[in-house]
Every structure is written in structure tokens, then in C-alpha cells.
Design an enzyme around this catalytic site. Sequence first.
Site, PDB file in Angstrom:
ATOM      1  N   LYS A  10       1.041   4.887   5.298  1.00 28.10           N
ATOM      2  CA  LYS A  10       1.983   4.926   6.424  1.00 28.10           C
ATOM      3  C   LYS A  10       3.363   4.381   6.086  1.00 28.10           C
ATOM      4  O   LYS A  10       3.479   3.390   5.367  1.00 28.10           O
ATOM      5  CB  LYS A  10       1.420   4.078   7.566  1.00 28.10           C
ATOM      6  CG  LYS A  10       0.176   4.664   8.187  1.00 28.10           C
ATOM      7  CD  LYS A  10      -0.293   3.765   9.291  1.00 28.10           C
ATOM      8  CE  LYS A  10      -1.438   4.413  10.056  1.00 28.10           C
ATOM      9  NZ  LYS A  10      -1.934   3.512  11.097  1.00 28.10           N
ATOM     10  N   GLY A  70      -0.951  -8.982  -0.608  1.00 25.32           N
ATOM     11  CA  GLY A  70       0.122  -9.434   0.289  1.00 25.32           C
ATOM     12  C   GLY A  70       1.294 -10.051  -0.447  1.00 25.32           C
ATOM     13  O   GLY A  70       2.456  -9.763  -0.137  1.00 25.32           O
ATOM     14  N   ARG A 126     -10.063 -11.199 -11.831  1.00 31.92           N
ATOM     15  CA  ARG A 126      -9.333 -12.414 -11.446  1.00 31.92           C
ATOM     16  C   ARG A 126      -9.831 -13.630 -12.221  1.00 31.92           C
ATOM     17  O   ARG A 126      -9.048 -14.490 -12.619  1.00 31.92           O
ATOM     18  CB  ARG A 126      -9.498 -12.673  -9.951  1.00 31.92           C
ATOM     19  CG  ARG A 126      -8.489 -11.935  -9.146  1.00 31.92           C
ATOM     20  CD  ARG A 126      -8.375 -12.464  -7.735  1.00 31.92           C
ATOM     21  NE  ARG A 126      -7.300 -11.749  -7.084  1.00 31.92           N
ATOM     22  CZ  ARG A 126      -7.213 -11.565  -5.778  1.00 31.92           C
ATOM     23  NH1 ARG A 126      -8.137 -12.051  -4.980  1.00 31.92           N
ATOM     24  NH2 ARG A 126      -6.200 -10.911  -5.267  1.00 31.92           N
ATOM     25  N   GLY A 174      -3.587  -3.809  -3.634  1.00 32.20           N
ATOM     26  CA  GLY A 174      -5.027  -3.551  -3.711  1.00 32.20           C
ATOM     27  C   GLY A 174      -5.396  -2.105  -4.042  1.00 32.20           C
ATOM     28  O   GLY A 174      -6.106  -1.836  -5.013  1.00 32.20           O
TER      29      GLY A 174
HETATM   30  P1  AMP Z   1      -1.769   1.853   1.508  1.00 33.32           P
HETATM   31  O1  AMP Z   1      -2.805   0.820   1.790  1.00 33.32           O
HETATM   32  O2  AMP Z   1      -0.698   1.943   2.511  1.00 33.32           O
HETATM   33  O3  AMP Z   1      -1.239   1.754   0.083  1.00 33.32           O
HETATM   34  O4  AMP Z   1      -2.502   3.262   1.619  1.00 33.32           O
HETATM   35  C1  AMP Z   1      -3.510   3.665   0.752  1.00 33.32           C
HETATM   36  C2  AMP Z   1      -4.326   4.709   1.418  1.00 33.32           C
HETATM   37  O5  AMP Z   1      -3.517   5.817   1.738  1.00 33.32           O
HETATM   38  C3  AMP Z   1      -5.441   5.219   0.546  1.00 33.32           C
HETATM   39  O6  AMP Z   1      -6.655   4.886   1.157  1.00 33.32           O
HETATM   40  C4  AMP Z   1      -5.216   6.718   0.515  1.00 33.32           C
HETATM   41  O7  AMP Z   1      -6.409   7.458   0.652  1.00 33.32           O
HETATM   42  C5  AMP Z   1      -4.341   6.958   1.713  1.00 33.32           C
HETATM   43  N1  AMP Z   1      -3.547   8.180   1.587  1.00 33.32           N
HETATM   44  C6  AMP Z   1      -2.668   8.489   0.634  1.00 33.32           C
HETATM   45  N2  AMP Z   1      -2.170   9.725   0.814  1.00 33.32           N
HETATM   46  C7  AMP Z   1      -2.741  10.228   1.933  1.00 33.32           C
HETATM   47  C8  AMP Z   1      -2.612  11.442   2.643  1.00 33.32           C
HETATM   48  N3  AMP Z   1      -1.790  12.403   2.241  1.00 33.32           N
HETATM   49  N4  AMP Z   1      -3.351  11.605   3.758  1.00 33.32           N
HETATM   50  C9  AMP Z   1      -4.179  10.617   4.169  1.00 33.32           C
HETATM   51  N5  AMP Z   1      -4.345   9.445   3.545  1.00 33.32           N
HETATM   52  C10 AMP Z   1      -3.625   9.245   2.431  1.00 33.32           C
END
Ligand code: AMP
Length: 399
Positions: A198, A378, A37, A355
Site C-alpha cells: 500500500k 520498523g 539474528r 520483514g
Molecule cells: P509491505 O508489507 O507493504 O512491504 O507489503 C508486502 C506485501 O505486499 C506482500 O505480502 C505482497 O504479497 C504484497 N503485494 C505486493 N504486490 C502486490 C500486488 N500487486 N497485489 C497484491 N498484493 C501485493
Amino acid sequence: MSKVPSITDVDVAGKTVLVRADLNVPMDNGHVTDTVRIDRFAPTVTFLADKGARVVIISHFGRPNGIRTPAMSLEPIAAALTTSLGRDVKFVEECVGEVAEKAVWAMRDGDIVMLENLRFHAAETENSDTFAQRLGVFSDIYVNDAFSCTHRAHSSTYAITKLLPSYAGLSLKAELDALDAVLGAPKRPIAALVGGAKVSTKITVLEALIPSMDAIIVGGGMANTFLLAKGFPIGNSLAEPDYVHTANQVMAIAEQNDCEIVLPVDLVVSEEFAAGAANETIPVGQDPGERMILDVGAASITDLTDRMSKLKTLLWNGPLGAFEIDPFGDGTFAVANAAADLTKQGKLITVAGGGDTVAALNQAGVSDDFTYISTAGGAFLEWLEGKELPGVAALTDQD
Ligand code: AMP
């Protein structure tokens, strides 16, 4: 190209320029551990100082909630910026009031100072006009160079723009231009790869992207909920059964909009969420039993690489698997490398952000090969969702 007024459009010689940066950088024990950054911000400072401006840098760091917290001082960051610029950045222990004003009045053309953490004052995050006035009192021009803070209307990103002629710095302008190139008039076909943990946290992103994408590649834990919605067994995988209905709706809306939803065709499954855990690759449809889906398999990698070779633009947010845990980053890293290769050959425009995505692409070693990587979390997601960013709107909508 973004319509935001830029510092390249204004004469700054002899002017005092208040520059909002995002210097909320990773630190350990008072030492900056990642200077991305800072290094991206440095050209704006050099540009202004070389033109003879008196450059006054402001930023937040951490969440001190209005309390002066020595561990959240910007002093070590001023030192890191001095190193990055190769010229002196004077640190000032206050950002408003007598101490700050005196330091700024003593500046000469081309000087650079950094004022103390804005969030030592609660008024900053309240978008207070009075605090903006105290900040702006010693300046002629305001510059925002902090894309990652533009989704917040704070005194230093919003109220201040009502008091001073306001412009985008070089890195904010570059970021907006890169993002415009993807969603403004993108080269088609265009796809978005949306991964991560999620569905619930990315649903608005998915919905907003459908009308402008030719395909959306769903990966990571999110894909599990989609597989569940399609009636495939997912064993003990991370999923959100409450969102099966939402996943079905997303697929229906996508179909109406001629946007293909691409899901994995094979899966890496394991009993354990642990480094080096025994794992197996199974086709979608085969029951993983008590195991969890932690990555996409080799056939999915081939499928995604094939698809990418037919695209002109790829937008990426979120990993394809649990990339932090070896070997479950293999899918993300392989697809990232393929996207980087196509970008290097001039065949694909690749824009990524968020991130975890930045961390995954760094780990894949491809950060320098993507067309543009946004370090904003964000703000990048809100931009993907099609929301107006108050800090950007404030620059565009000046009378
Ligand atoms: P996000 O912050 O929503 O982009 O999610 C990122 C996180 O999702 C990372 O820490 C990954 O380890 C987790 N992740 C991705 N695929 C999976 C999976 N199949 N099972 C569990 N965690 C996951």
C-alpha cells in the site's frame, strides 16, 4: 562511518557488560526456526568474552505485556546461542532482582549469561528509570546490539544509557555503517526500489527519499495507485483510490527534485490471487478487465535490470509483486538476482531491509550476495523516513 561509540573503543576486561540483543526470533513449538539474528549477534558476544568481559545478555521476546509467560521464555534461545557460539550460555530465570543479581555476581571473566525476557516486566516498555536502575545495578558498561529495537525508547534501549557508559555492539555498528553508506554520502546514481502492498504505509518513506534519490522505482500494489493516478486502467487490482491525490503529489515533488519515478511498463494479471492461477502479461494501458495486477512483466524486468546496470547504489524495501504466491514472485526474484549479480561483480552497492523484503530476497536465494540486508522491520523503515532513532541517539549524545 557512523559516529556511534563502539565496543572496539573500550577496555572491557574484567568488566560486567550488559548487552541488549534482539533475540525475538521465529520459534515453533519451543524450537528456534531461523537463527539469522542469533548468528549475527554471536560475534559481539565472542568479542566481549574473548576480551575477558562478563557478558550479561538481555532481550525481549514476543509481547507478554508484563506477564511472566512460559511460552515466551528466552530459555530455548539461550540454548540456540550456545550452539551458535560453541560455548556455554547460562540461562537465568529473571532479568532483575535477587535471582539475576546473584547469578551475575557469581560470574567470572569470559562467562556468558542470558537473563529472562525483559517484557515480563511492564516497566521495560514504559522506559522506566527505576527498571533501568534494577537492570544496570550489576553492570559496568552497557552495549546495544539491537538495531531493530532502536526506534523504541524503552528502559533497555534508552533509560539505561543515562546510567552506564554506553556503546554499540559489532552488529549495530555494522548496520549503522551500511545504512550511512547509502544515505550519508552514497555513490551515485542511487535509486530506491520501494514496493509492497500500500501507498498509505510507505508515503512518508517515499517523501523522505525523494530529495536524496536519483530515481524511485515503485512496485507492488503501491504501483497500482500510481498507475490509477496516471489514468491507466487497473481492473480489480489492490489500490487505494483515496491516495491518488497523494500519488500525484509525490510525482510532482519528485519532478521538482529531479528524482525520476519509475513505474512498471507491463503487468502480470490474473483473475485469482492463488498459486498457479492462470495469468497473462499485458502492457500498461491495456484494460485488465476483471483481473488483478499481481506482478510486473518481462518488459519491466528488462527495464529495471537495464536501469540497475547504470546505478552505483540501490536501496530496496518491499516486493514488486505478490511474491509469496507462485508465479507472482517472478518479477521480484528476477530483479533481485540481477541486483545480486551486479553486486557480486562489484558494480552496485545493494542495501535492503524490512520483514517482507528479507523473506523475498531469501526466497530468491540472494541474501548472501547483497551488500547489506537489514533484518529490522520498523527501525529500518523509520531510518528510511529520516526519523531519529532514540536508541541510536542515546549512544551518540552521551555527555
Ligand atoms: P509491505 O508489507 O507493504 O512491504 O507489503 C508486502 C506485501 O505486499 C506482500 O505480502 C505482497 O504479497 C504484497 N503485494 C505486493 N504486490 C502486490 C500486488 N500487486 N497485489 C497484491 N498484493 C501485493
